[in-house]
Design a protein around this motif. Structure first.
Motif, PDB file in Angstrom:
ATOM      1  N   PRO A 136      53.300  60.636  68.558  1.00  0.00           N
ATOM      2  CA  PRO A 136      53.294  60.832  67.103  1.00  0.00           C
ATOM      3  C   PRO A 136      53.907  59.654  66.340  1.00  0.00           C
ATOM      4  CG  PRO A 136      53.959  62.845  68.210  1.00  0.00           C
ATOM      5  CD  PRO A 136      53.938  61.770  69.256  1.00  0.00           C
ATOM      6  N   TYR A 137      55.028  59.138  66.828  1.00  0.00           N
ATOM      7  CA  TYR A 137      55.674  57.984  66.187  1.00  0.00           C
ATOM      8  C   TYR A 137      54.753  56.770  66.243  1.00  0.00           C
ATOM      9  CZ  TYR A 137      59.100  54.249  65.389  1.00  0.00           C
ATOM     10  OH  TYR A 137      59.765  53.143  64.901  1.00  0.00           O
ATOM     11  N   ALA A 138      54.156  56.548  67.409  1.00  0.00           N
ATOM     12  CA  ALA A 138      53.271  55.397  67.577  1.00  0.00           C
ATOM     13  C   ALA A 138      52.060  55.482  66.648  1.00  0.00           C
ATOM     14  CB  ALA A 138      52.819  55.304  69.034  1.00  0.00           C
ATOM     15  N   ILE A 139      51.499  56.672  66.515  1.00  0.00           N
ATOM     16  CA  ILE A 139      50.329  56.852  65.646  1.00  0.00           C
ATOM     17  C   ILE A 139      50.695  56.558  64.189  1.00  0.00           C
ATOM     18  CG2 ILE A 139      48.844  58.641  64.647  1.00  0.00           C
ATOM     19  CD1 ILE A 139      48.464  59.702  67.508  1.00  0.00           C
ATOM     20  N   ALA A 140      51.880  56.975  63.780  1.00  0.00           N
ATOM     21  CA  ALA A 140      52.336  56.666  62.413  1.00  0.00           C
ATOM     22  C   ALA A 140      52.428  55.156  62.220  1.00  0.00           C
ATOM     23  CB  ALA A 140      53.684  57.332  62.143  1.00  0.00           C
ATOM     24  N   LYS A 141      53.008  54.466  63.194  1.00  0.00           N
ATOM     25  CA  LYS A 141      53.171  53.017  63.070  1.00  0.00           C
ATOM     26  C   LYS A 141      51.817  52.288  63.100  1.00  0.00           C
ATOM     27  CE  LYS A 141      57.564  52.607  62.467  1.00  0.00           C
ATOM     28  NZ  LYS A 141      58.068  52.025  61.216  1.00  0.00           N
ATOM     29  N   ILE A 142      50.907  52.764  63.921  1.00  0.00           N
ATOM     30  CA  ILE A 142      49.559  52.177  63.945  1.00  0.00           C
ATOM     31  C   ILE A 142      48.887  52.361  62.582  1.00  0.00           C
ATOM     32  CG2 ILE A 142      47.233  52.386  64.942  1.00  0.00           C
ATOM     33  CD1 ILE A 142      48.677  53.165  67.609  1.00  0.00           C
TER      34      ILE A 142
END
Length: 308
Positions: A136-142
């Motif tokens: 979830p964190y990675a998707i936000a940053k992407i």
């Protein structure tokens, strides 16, 4: 950036934001705007709208984010996705609306696929599945990276994205459950030393490889790129060097001065096997890190002791 330019550092109380703030002061910038999370909730669209229309910053460093280690990322999955999307959506959009000359969005190396080839090149983004524990964190940053590029494409905004490797340093988070691996180890070893413990238990096998960059080095790179880099897509910031968690643990043990033994709890997750950044793009521009890991650890440990 001119010395009189109005610069907004979002997240100035965090490890990254405070390092950027110190760097700007050191370079002679005097018109730096900050707001604590109590003064300005970046998740609140109206509050961010009002702030930008009032202050009209020339430059923005977007270092504010909800961050944490494996446990926090895996436990508060909805919070990590929603809050980070809300923060970056509000700040990036209002930067466009209010004519910000340049914005820097700071992401994380966890944006890369779990099993991407090593070292991690910028063009490996979206070429495979993410590490499930921090997806979830990675998707936000992407989404933040793609948002900066989309605003560049559609509106001509000079919004850039930088992806730091694992960070540590002054003002780190040493929470026993929500911290990253390196500050967690500093706390563990210090507590074991003070309690005369015979051993320290380390999560996982100790085999994953990790790269670490001192936060003040990151700030130096961010300042360098704010001055020199004006391209779409992301750029990695790191040292280009890594070591195993086991070797890291022994190094922290040495710096803290703990005399007991290490025990590895292999029932706990390892996370991504390796996360080494390819920093050739950054090196070609002329920037390299200055602070080696052991020296940085000594500084971080002294900072930890001063805040106990």
């Amino acid at each position: 950036m001119e010395k009189r330019s109005k610069i907004y550092v979002a997240g100035h109380r965090g490890m990254v934001g405070s390092a950027i703030y110190r760097k700007l002061l050191k370079e002679g910038f005097q018109n730096i705007i900050t707001r604590s999370s109590e003064e300005l909730d970046l998740r609140n669209q109206q509050a961010v709208t009002d702030f930008f229309s009032l202050e009209k910053p020339d430059y923005v460093f977007l270092a504010a984010a909800k961050v944490g280690g494996i446990i926090a990322n895996n436990t508060y999955r909805a919070d990590f996705l929603y809050e980070n999307l809300a923060i970056q959506n509000n700040v990036i959009h209002q930067s466009y609306i209010n004519g910000v000359k340049k914005l820097m969005f700071l992401g994380s190396s966890c944006i890369y696929p779990k099993l991407a080839p090593q070292p991690l090149r910028e063009d490996y983004l979206l070429t495979g599945l993410l590490e499930p524990t921090n997806e979830p964190y990675a998707i936000a940053k992407i989404a933040g990276i793609k948002m900066c590029d989309a605003y560049r494409d559609q509106y001509g905004c000079n919004f850039i994205s930088v992806m730091p490797t694992n960070l540590y340093g002054l003002n780190d988070n040493y929470h026993p459950e929500n911290s990253h691996v390196l500050p967690a180890l500093i706390r563990k070893f210090d507590e074991a030393k003070n309690n005369d413990s015979k051993e320290v238990v380390i999560w996982g096998t100790g085999s994953p490889m990790r790269e670490f960059l001192f936060a003040d080095d990151l700030a130096d790179a961010c300042y360098f790129l704010m001055e020199k880099y004006n391209e779409p897509n992301l750029i990695n910031i790191g040292t280009g060097e890594d070591l195993t968690i086991k070797d890291l643990a022994f190094l922290v043990k040495k710096v803290v001065g703990f005399d007991g033994k290490l025990v590895f709890d292999t029932s706990k997750p390892d996370g991504t096997p390796r996360k080494l950044m390819d920093v050739s793009k950054l090196h070609k521009l002329g920037w390299r890190h200055h602070i080696e890991l052991e020296d940085g650890l000594k500084l971080a440990y002294q900072d930890y002791l001063s805040k106990k």
